[in-house]
Scaffold this motif. Structure first.
Motif, PDB file in Angstrom:
ATOM      1  N   SER A 190       5.062 -12.581 -14.627  1.00 28.33           N
ATOM      2  CA  SER A 190       6.186 -13.407 -15.456  1.00 28.33           C
ATOM      3  C   SER A 190       7.349 -12.860 -14.800  1.00 28.33           C
ATOM      4  N   LEU A 191       7.571 -11.770 -14.689  1.00 30.36           N
ATOM      5  CA  LEU A 191       8.809 -11.130 -14.040  1.00 30.36           C
ATOM      6  C   LEU A 191       8.980 -11.524 -12.422  1.00 30.36           C
ATOM      7  N   MET A 192       7.721 -11.565 -11.884  1.00 25.99           N
ATOM      8  CA  MET A 192       7.558 -12.018 -10.482  1.00 25.99           C
ATOM      9  C   MET A 192       8.040 -13.677 -10.143  1.00 25.99           C
ATOM     10  N   GLY A 193       8.072 -14.406 -11.323  1.00 28.75           N
ATOM     11  CA  GLY A 193       8.385 -15.817 -11.170  1.00 28.75           C
ATOM     12  C   GLY A 193       7.542 -16.550  -9.960  1.00 28.75           C
ATOM     13  N   GLN A 194       8.121 -17.228  -9.069  1.00 33.40           N
ATOM     14  CA  GLN A 194       7.397 -17.756  -8.004  1.00 33.40           C
ATOM     15  C   GLN A 194       7.257 -16.883  -6.793  1.00 33.40           C
ATOM     16  N   ALA A 195       7.475 -15.755  -7.020  1.00 34.10           N
ATOM     17  CA  ALA A 195       7.333 -14.712  -5.761  1.00 34.10           C
ATOM     18  C   ALA A 195       5.816 -14.475  -5.253  1.00 34.10           C
ATOM     19  N   ALA A 196       5.666 -14.192  -4.172  1.00 31.48           N
ATOM     20  CA  ALA A 196       4.248 -14.207  -3.625  1.00 31.48           C
ATOM     21  C   ALA A 196       3.956 -12.722  -3.428  1.00 31.48           C
ATOM     22  N   TRP A 197       2.464 -12.536  -3.827  1.00 27.52           N
ATOM     23  CA  TRP A 197       1.984 -11.173  -3.920  1.00 27.52           C
ATOM     24  C   TRP A 197       1.936 -10.779  -2.394  1.00 27.52           C
ATOM     25  N   PRO A 198       2.254  -9.460  -1.836  1.00 28.18           N
ATOM     26  CA  PRO A 198       2.194  -9.143  -0.604  1.00 28.18           C
ATOM     27  C   PRO A 198       0.880  -9.040  -0.153  1.00 28.18           C
ATOM     28  N   GLU A 199       0.145  -9.399   0.898  1.00 22.74           N
ATOM     29  CA  GLU A 199      -1.072  -9.770   1.272  1.00 22.74           C
ATOM     30  C   GLU A 199      -1.598  -8.285   1.456  1.00 22.74           C
ATOM     31  N   LYS A 200      -0.736  -7.242   1.988  1.00 21.14           N
ATOM     32  CA  LYS A 200      -1.407  -5.970   2.346  1.00 21.14           C
ATOM     33  C   LYS A 200      -1.641  -4.975   1.265  1.00 21.14           C
ATOM     34  N   LEU A 201      -0.985  -5.325   0.002  1.00 24.77           N
ATOM     35  CA  LEU A 201      -0.785  -4.579  -0.930  1.00 24.77           C
ATOM     36  C   LEU A 201      -2.185  -4.627  -1.631  1.00 24.77           C
ATOM     37  N   ALA A 202      -2.964  -3.245  -1.572  1.00 26.75           N
ATOM     38  CA  ALA A 202      -4.046  -3.055  -2.538  1.00 26.75           C
ATOM     39  C   ALA A 202      -3.843  -3.090  -3.794  1.00 26.75           C
ATOM     40  N   VAL A 203      -4.772  -3.658  -4.638  1.00 25.23           N
ATOM     41  CA  VAL A 203      -4.661  -3.931  -6.043  1.00 25.23           C
ATOM     42  C   VAL A 203      -5.910  -3.110  -6.815  1.00 25.23           C
ATOM     43  N   ALA A 204      -5.404  -2.336  -7.781  1.00 24.57           N
ATOM     44  CA  ALA A 204      -6.537  -1.622  -8.729  1.00 24.57           C
ATOM     45  C   ALA A 204      -6.364  -2.034 -10.177  1.00 24.57           C
ATOM     46  N   ALA A 205      -7.282  -1.969 -10.930  1.00 20.44           N
ATOM     47  CA  ALA A 205      -7.254  -2.330 -12.263  1.00 20.44           C
ATOM     48  C   ALA A 205      -7.943  -1.206 -13.047  1.00 20.44           C
ATOM     49  N   ILE A 206      -7.475  -0.792 -14.249  1.00 22.48           N
ATOM     50  CA  ILE A 206      -8.061   0.087 -15.174  1.00 22.48           C
ATOM     51  C   ILE A 206      -9.496  -0.318 -15.510  1.00 22.48           C
TER      52      ILE A 206
END
Length: 186
Positions: free
Chosen positions: A76-92
């Protein structure tokens, strides 16, 4: 396997928006959901701080999401900004990973059981992290285990607090009435 909750009143204390899915399941099983949220998820009162971190997402190696609430408030805070492709993501956990998939992220690291900080820290990807930059998306406050352990392993770790937990204005008389009428069974 279907569950019959006929004649049972079940008290749901989760935040109102999150309680709806469970309430629907209880109704489907012929039970009576009794909604009494004891917590409300609100926007952060420091959106500028979160915005500054979000503007520099490309400088991080990992983004860790603590909850589905953190996912929803972050995007919601990011709005239309794209997620960086190289940024690895983890979830609990599984619900957090699903929330990330709903926002278009595909490759998400998550424990397969024991959905907590300790399970995430046990994953091979978080054993050798010296000099990596990690951002943890969460609500204000909470446990420090994840940040402390990652920092002890040599990572630079910062929090991006995207929401806060507040006490809702709850009609206590409604709860007392339900208790007096013996409507609450679980």
């Amino acid at each position: 396997m279907s569950v019959d909750l006929r004649g049972l009143g079940l008290l749901i204390t989760r935040p109102a928006a999150q309680a709806q899915r469970l309430a629907h399941k209880i109704l489907t099983a012929q039970g009576e959901p009794i909604l009494f949220p004891t917590l409300e998820i609100a926007d952060t009162d420091k959106p500028e701080a979160a915005g500054a971190i979000l503007a520099s997402l490309g400088s991080f190696d990992w983004a860790i999401f603590i909850s589905a609430n953190a996912v929803e408030k972050t995007f919601s805070l990011m709005g239309q900004a794209a997620w960086p492709e190289k940024l690895a993501v983890a979830a609990i956990g599984a619900a957090t990973a699903e929330a990330l998939r709903n926002h278009g992220l595909k490759k998400i690291l998550s424990p397969v059981e024991n959905f907590d900080s300790e399970a995430l820290l046990a994953l091979a990807e978080f054993q050798t992290i010296k000099n990596l930059r990690i951002v943890i998306f969460r609500g204000e406050g909470g446990r420090e285990t994840l940040k402390q352990t990652l920092a002890a392993r040599g990572a630079e770790v910062i929090y991006c607090e995207t929401y806060r937990r507040i006490k809702p204005v709850a009609p206590i008389n409604y709860l007392l009435q339900c208790l007096a009428q013996k409507k609450i069974h679980a």
